[in-house]
Write a protein that holds these residues in place. Structure first.
Motif, PDB file in Angstrom:
ATOM      1  N   ARG A  68     -47.793 -15.127  -1.844  1.00  0.00           N
ATOM      2  CA  ARG A  68     -48.766 -16.144  -2.259  1.00  0.00           C
ATOM      3  C   ARG A  68     -48.834 -17.275  -1.225  1.00  0.00           C
ATOM      4  O   ARG A  68     -47.958 -17.393  -0.365  1.00  0.00           O
ATOM      5  CB  ARG A  68     -48.372 -16.751  -3.605  1.00  0.00           C
ATOM      6  N   ALA A  69     -49.853 -18.137  -1.418  1.00  0.00           N
ATOM      7  CA  ALA A  69     -50.009 -19.302  -0.525  1.00  0.00           C
ATOM      8  C   ALA A  69     -49.141 -20.463  -0.978  1.00  0.00           C
ATOM      9  O   ALA A  69     -49.200 -21.543  -0.401  1.00  0.00           O
ATOM     10  CB  ALA A  69     -51.478 -19.721  -0.512  1.00  0.00           C
ATOM     11  N   TRP A  88     -47.212  -6.630  11.051  1.00  0.00           N
ATOM     12  CA  TRP A  88     -46.139  -6.722  12.036  1.00  0.00           C
ATOM     13  C   TRP A  88     -44.826  -6.290  11.404  1.00  0.00           C
ATOM     14  O   TRP A  88     -44.743  -6.142  10.181  1.00  0.00           O
ATOM     15  CB  TRP A  88     -46.048  -8.129  12.631  1.00  0.00           C
ATOM     16  N   GLN A  89     -43.826  -6.045  12.251  1.00  0.00           N
ATOM     17  CA  GLN A  89     -42.521  -5.597  11.756  1.00  0.00           C
ATOM     18  C   GLN A  89     -41.471  -6.671  12.012  1.00  0.00           C
ATOM     19  O   GLN A  89     -41.522  -7.352  13.034  1.00  0.00           O
ATOM     20  CB  GLN A  89     -42.058  -4.308  12.456  1.00  0.00           C
ATOM     21  N   GLN A  90     -40.566  -6.777  11.080  1.00  0.00           N
ATOM     22  CA  GLN A  90     -39.434  -7.710  11.228  1.00  0.00           C
ATOM     23  C   GLN A  90     -38.162  -6.911  10.940  1.00  0.00           C
ATOM     24  O   GLN A  90     -38.031  -6.299   9.873  1.00  0.00           O
ATOM     25  CB  GLN A  90     -39.570  -8.845  10.214  1.00  0.00           C
ATOM     26  N   LEU A 129     -45.313 -18.189   4.186  1.00  0.00           N
ATOM     27  CA  LEU A 129     -46.237 -18.000   3.069  1.00  0.00           C
ATOM     28  C   LEU A 129     -47.327 -17.013   3.475  1.00  0.00           C
ATOM     29  O   LEU A 129     -47.453 -16.653   4.657  1.00  0.00           O
ATOM     30  CB  LEU A 129     -46.861 -19.339   2.680  1.00  0.00           C
ATOM     31  N   ASN A 130     -48.128 -16.575   2.495  1.00  0.00           N
ATOM     32  CA  ASN A 130     -49.249 -15.645   2.749  1.00  0.00           C
ATOM     33  C   ASN A 130     -48.792 -14.403   3.505  1.00  0.00           C
ATOM     34  O   ASN A 130     -49.537 -13.856   4.323  1.00  0.00           O
ATOM     35  CB  ASN A 130     -50.349 -16.328   3.577  1.00  0.00           C
ATOM     36  N   THR A 131     -47.557 -13.991   3.278  1.00  0.00           N
ATOM     37  CA  THR A 131     -46.993 -12.851   4.017  1.00  0.00           C
ATOM     38  C   THR A 131     -46.473 -11.832   2.998  1.00  0.00           C
ATOM     39  O   THR A 131     -45.596 -12.147   2.196  1.00  0.00           O
ATOM     40  CB  THR A 131     -45.850 -13.332   4.938  1.00  0.00           C
ATOM     41  N   THR A 132     -47.034 -10.639   3.062  1.00  0.00           N
ATOM     42  CA  THR A 132     -46.756  -9.631   2.037  1.00  0.00           C
ATOM     43  C   THR A 132     -45.906  -8.503   2.601  1.00  0.00           C
ATOM     44  O   THR A 132     -46.192  -8.006   3.699  1.00  0.00           O
ATOM     45  CB  THR A 132     -48.094  -9.047   1.508  1.00  0.00           C
ATOM     46  N   ASP A 192     -49.665 -10.638   7.349  1.00  0.00           N
ATOM     47  CA  ASP A 192     -50.146 -12.000   7.102  1.00  0.00           C
ATOM     48  C   ASP A 192     -51.583 -12.073   7.585  1.00  0.00           C
ATOM     49  O   ASP A 192     -52.206 -11.050   7.882  1.00  0.00           O
ATOM     50  CB  ASP A 192     -49.226 -13.049   7.752  1.00  0.00           C
ATOM     51  N   ASP A 193     -52.136 -13.289   7.693  1.00  0.00           N
ATOM     52  CA  ASP A 193     -53.553 -13.427   8.043  1.00  0.00           C
ATOM     53  C   ASP A 193     -53.864 -12.841   9.423  1.00  0.00           C
ATOM     54  O   ASP A 193     -54.986 -12.427   9.690  1.00  0.00           O
ATOM     55  CB  ASP A 193     -53.961 -14.915   8.033  1.00  0.00           C
TER      56      ASP A 193
END
Ligand SMILES: Cc1cc2nc3c(=O)[nH]c(=O)nc-3n(C[C@H](O)[C@H](O)[C@H](O)COP(=O)(O)OP(=O)(O)OC[C@H]3O[C@@H](n4cnc5c(N)ncnc54)[C@H](O)[C@@H]3O)c2cc1C
Length: 379
Positions: free
Chosen positions: A34-35, A161-163, A136-139, A156-157
């Motif tokens: 969520r934001a 990407w990978q972590q 935030l805003n990261t799923t 994200d927006d």
């Protein structure tokens, strides 16, 4: 550079897990779809004085959950007993309200946090600051087990990407995890089926709130507590601040999520105000502000399986991840709490258990909280 510890989900459980890890000397990355922070915790500011009304959880029970009480007091937050003095109103299926001289007191008594439950998540977030990197805003879209950690597929927006994470704490409700996050290697079918069966507490619920200039019901000798067999609200309570100067009522919507979806939020608000007017009199028809918060429509809380209301409080429990993942991944979130599953206190308990797992696997070090020893373990 060593790989980070990543926590997925910045509801109460994720924020508290991050806080505990920071205190134990570990930096963290806190990932939230969520934001905003808080998850199911959401308090809405109303009017010029900014009285905050709880659109999600409102109560904790000091006698039942010392862990919540200890944290609230340590963070310097004020709390007060739920107002329940005065008569109860009961509405029959015919819409005929009856006044009952005794009110409906909760046992053990429930308390509310002054300024709303969001005060708690905000106070925790304020303590994280430099040691937690919040995204935030990261799923989270998927996870792969790698030789040195867990590869998280994130979006994200800016795209996907990978972590790579040394260790991961997942606080996502089990049903959402099973539905939205594929794992490689796959988890056993029995575990996935169990996660799909685990209801997310209150995820199918909607809450209606109305703020008023005065708590006019109290002037009529009513507590604000009411039960209806007609609806759309099934249960109503006083949601005013501790002094009653910022007046409000809240109702849990008993009408099904299918019905809510079919009529839409504006019609639900209209029907809810008409019900409050039947039950509390003409003054209820003109709130300063009113709103419906429908959690069943929130994709980061509810799944299709959560749309039906629960008939009882499920029994939640701790769950271990499959063996290859076991020193890399821990499951938290209130639905993983053995003693207070579903409740705010459960979000804290599950976070403590997961953080303890991380600390023991990294350093053989047990978790130390500054809650008193009797409060640390209820198992
Ligand atoms: C209407 C309502 C009333 C309630 N009343 C009470 C009450 O009075 N007392 C009480 O004790 N409890 C109550 N509860 C329950 C309480 O809200 C929960 O126990 C608590 O907030 C759970 O916290 P959590 O961190 O475990 O989960 P959540 O708050 O659900 O946090 C999980 C987080 O994960 C995030 N997320 C989900 N999927 C992803 C993804 N793929 N990637 C990244 N992030 C993701 C979500 O956005 C969310 O922020 C109520 C709940 C509701 C909805």
């Amino acid at each position: 550079m060593s790989l980070p510890i990543v926590i997925i989900g910045a509801g109460l459980s994720g924020l508290y897990a991050s806080h505990l890890l920071n205190k134990a000397g570990h930096d963290t990355v806190l990932v939230e779809a969520r934001a905003r922070l808080g998850g199911r915790v959401l308090s809405h500011a109303v009017g010029e004085q900014g009285h905050r009304l709880d659109m999600g959880p409102a109560w904790f029970w000091p006698a039942m959950n010392p862990r919540m009480l200890a944290l609230i007091e340590r963070l310097g937050l004020r709390h007060f007993a739920q107002f329940s003095e005065g008569a109860l109103v009961v509405e029959g299926p015919d819409g005929n309200p009856q006044r009952r001289p005794t009110t409906w007191e909760q046992a053990p008594p429930s308390h509310r946090i002054a300024g709303g439950v969001q005060q708690l998540t905000e106070a925790l977030a304020a303590q994280l600051e430099a040691r937690t990197h919040i995204k935030l805003n990261t799923t989270l879209l998927g996870m792969k087990l790698r030789p040195h950690g867990v590869e998280l597929e994130l979006q994200d927006d800016g795209g996907r990407w990978q972590q790579l994470a040394r260790q991961v704490i997942l606080t996502i409700p089990p049903r959402l995890l099973a539905q939205d996050v594929p794992m490689i290697p796959e988890w056993p079918q029995a575990l996935m089926a169990d996660m799909k069966r685990t209801s997310t507490w209150m995820a199918g619920q909607a809450k209606f709130l109305a703020a008023y200039a005065t708590p006019f019901w109290r002037e009529q000798g009513l507590s604000g507590t009411a039960v209806s067999h007609r609806g759309p609200l099934s249960e109503i309570h006083d949601a005013s601040d501790s002094t009653g100067s910022q007046a409000a009522l809240f109702g849990l919507v008993g009408a099904s999520s299918d019905y809510r979806r079919a009529i839409g939020p504006e019609e639900l608000k209209r029907q809810s105000l008409a019900q409050l007017t039947r039950m509390f009199g003409a003054a209820a028809a003109h709130p300063l502000w009113s709103e419906v918060q429908d959690w069943a429509w929130e994709p980061h809380t509810a799944t299709a399986a959560d749309q039906r209301p629960l008939a009882y409080h499920p029994s939640y429990r701790r769950a271990e991840v499959p063996a290859p993942w076991s020193s890399r991944l821990w499951l938290a979130g209130t639905e993983r709490s053995p003693n207070f599953g579903g409740y705010l206190g459960g979000a804290l308990e599950a976070a403590e258990l997961a953080v303890e797992g991380v600390l023991i696997s990294t350093e053989g070090q047990a978790l130390e909280t500054d809650l008193t020893p009797t409060m640390q373990r209820d198992t």
